[in-house]
Design a protein around this motif. Sequence first.
Motif, mmCIF file in Angstrom:
data_model
loop_
_atom_site.group_PDB
_atom_site.id
_atom_site.type_symbol
_atom_site.label_atom_id
_atom_site.label_comp_id
_atom_site.label_asym_id
_atom_site.label_seq_id
_atom_site.Cartn_x
_atom_site.Cartn_y
_atom_site.Cartn_z
ATOM 1 N N LEU A 33 37.644 49.209 45.025
ATOM 2 C CA LEU A 33 37.172 48.416 46.160
ATOM 3 C C LEU A 33 36.169 49.209 46.981
ATOM 4 O O LEU A 33 35.083 48.721 47.315
ATOM 5 C CB LEU A 33 38.348 47.992 47.025
ATOM 6 N N GLU B 155 44.293 43.095 50.325
ATOM 7 C CA GLU B 155 43.675 41.934 50.958
ATOM 8 C C GLU B 155 43.440 42.180 52.445
ATOM 9 O O GLU B 155 42.420 41.763 53.003
ATOM 10 C CB GLU B 155 44.559 40.692 50.759
ATOM 11 N N ARG C 200 32.148 38.813 49.821
ATOM 12 C CA ARG C 200 33.508 38.719 49.270
ATOM 13 C C ARG C 200 33.472 38.267 47.818
ATOM 14 O O ARG C 200 34.205 38.793 46.974
ATOM 15 C CB ARG C 200 34.366 37.766 50.107
ATOM 16 N N ASN C 201 32.620 37.299 47.511
ATOM 17 C CA ASN C 201 32.507 36.829 46.128
ATOM 18 C C ASN C 201 31.969 37.928 45.214
ATOM 19 O O ASN C 201 32.423 38.081 44.067
ATOM 20 C CB ASN C 201 31.599 35.606 46.060
ATOM 21 N N ASN D 90 34.907 40.400 44.665
ATOM 22 C CA ASN D 90 35.919 39.849 43.757
ATOM 23 C C ASN D 90 35.417 39.790 42.318
ATOM 24 O O ASN D 90 36.164 40.085 41.374
ATOM 25 C CB ASN D 90 36.351 38.468 44.231
ATOM 26 N N LYS D 91 34.143 39.427 42.156
ATOM 27 C CA LYS D 91 33.550 39.349 40.818
ATOM 28 C C LYS D 91 33.512 40.731 40.166
ATOM 29 O O LYS D 91 33.915 40.893 39.008
ATOM 30 C CB LYS D 91 32.139 38.769 40.927
ATOM 31 N N ALA E 182 36.994 42.072 39.308
ATOM 32 C CA ALA E 182 37.506 41.397 38.110
ATOM 33 C C ALA E 182 36.897 42.008 36.847
ATOM 34 O O ALA E 182 37.591 42.205 35.841
ATOM 35 C CB ALA E 182 37.202 39.900 38.182
#
Length: 303
Positions: free
Chosen positions: A18, A263, A283-284, A287-288, A291
């Motif tokens: 992160l 989170e 944020r997207n 997260n992408k 992943a």
Amino acid sequence: MKDYIYWHLPGFSVFRDLNYTVIELMREFPNSFNENYRVGSVYGTFPGAIWNGGRTVLGFCPKNEIERTIKMFNSKHVPVRFTWTNPLIEEKHLNDTFCNLIMRLADNGENQVLVNTEVLENYLRKEYPGFKFISSTTKRITDPEKLHAEFEKDYFMVVLDYDMNHNKEILESLRPVADRVEILCDEICFPECPKRLEHYRDEALKQLEFEISRPFNCPNRQEKKSFEDCKNKPAFISKEEMKDYIDMGFRNFKLVGRGLPQELVLDSYMYYLVKDGEEDFIRNQINKRLAEINAKKMAARKR
């Protein structure tokens, strides 16, 4: 030269992917983040290091992962900062093989240590003088004279006790050394807690004894924590208030996260670091990319 604002992020090991992703995104999409914001360090510990304090972090981390983690952040010119703040450290603990291995691997002139006890600090200064030393908030210094005395010592920075976050008299008195003050913005613990030092010692004992199952008897204990809890605490510094601190000369701000859900940590990054209106995009992106990293890890395990 730009007057940067530095943010010190939690969990260089547990939130490694992160934090690394956020650092990369801040460079790739600077217009999505608040102007002049930079990551000043990533702090924490590797699992199983007995010098660690503040939060118990058990487990095991092999040498190659230690090397990889340090190299990842240092390659972006971000210091790795070790939380060597266990208040129960004695001379017998100084020769710990694992902790000294970590220090040797990180001894490249770029990294930092948070310190609490004199016995460990003296040892580290002697054996590893290439690190920057920072006075930890776990010292629980709330006396103004003792606080100012910390700045007379050879510390790169001093982390302010969060109970003083809104003490205007103290903040004003720190203006001359504001660039050496680090302020914890989003502490989730109860303000002016009479058991705080006792709690630090309890976490320290569990770190030394590799025991985590025994809960600390805290009257304010919460099983489920969220960033909204942080925002409701008296010590919380809102993003609207940040300008006041910056105008006073403060340049270093710390975010909590060790021992907390990822989170919650991500929510704090969105709140403080990202420009209004850019949160969904960043944020997207996070997260992408996380992943993709996890998919690669899974594929590697199957080989």
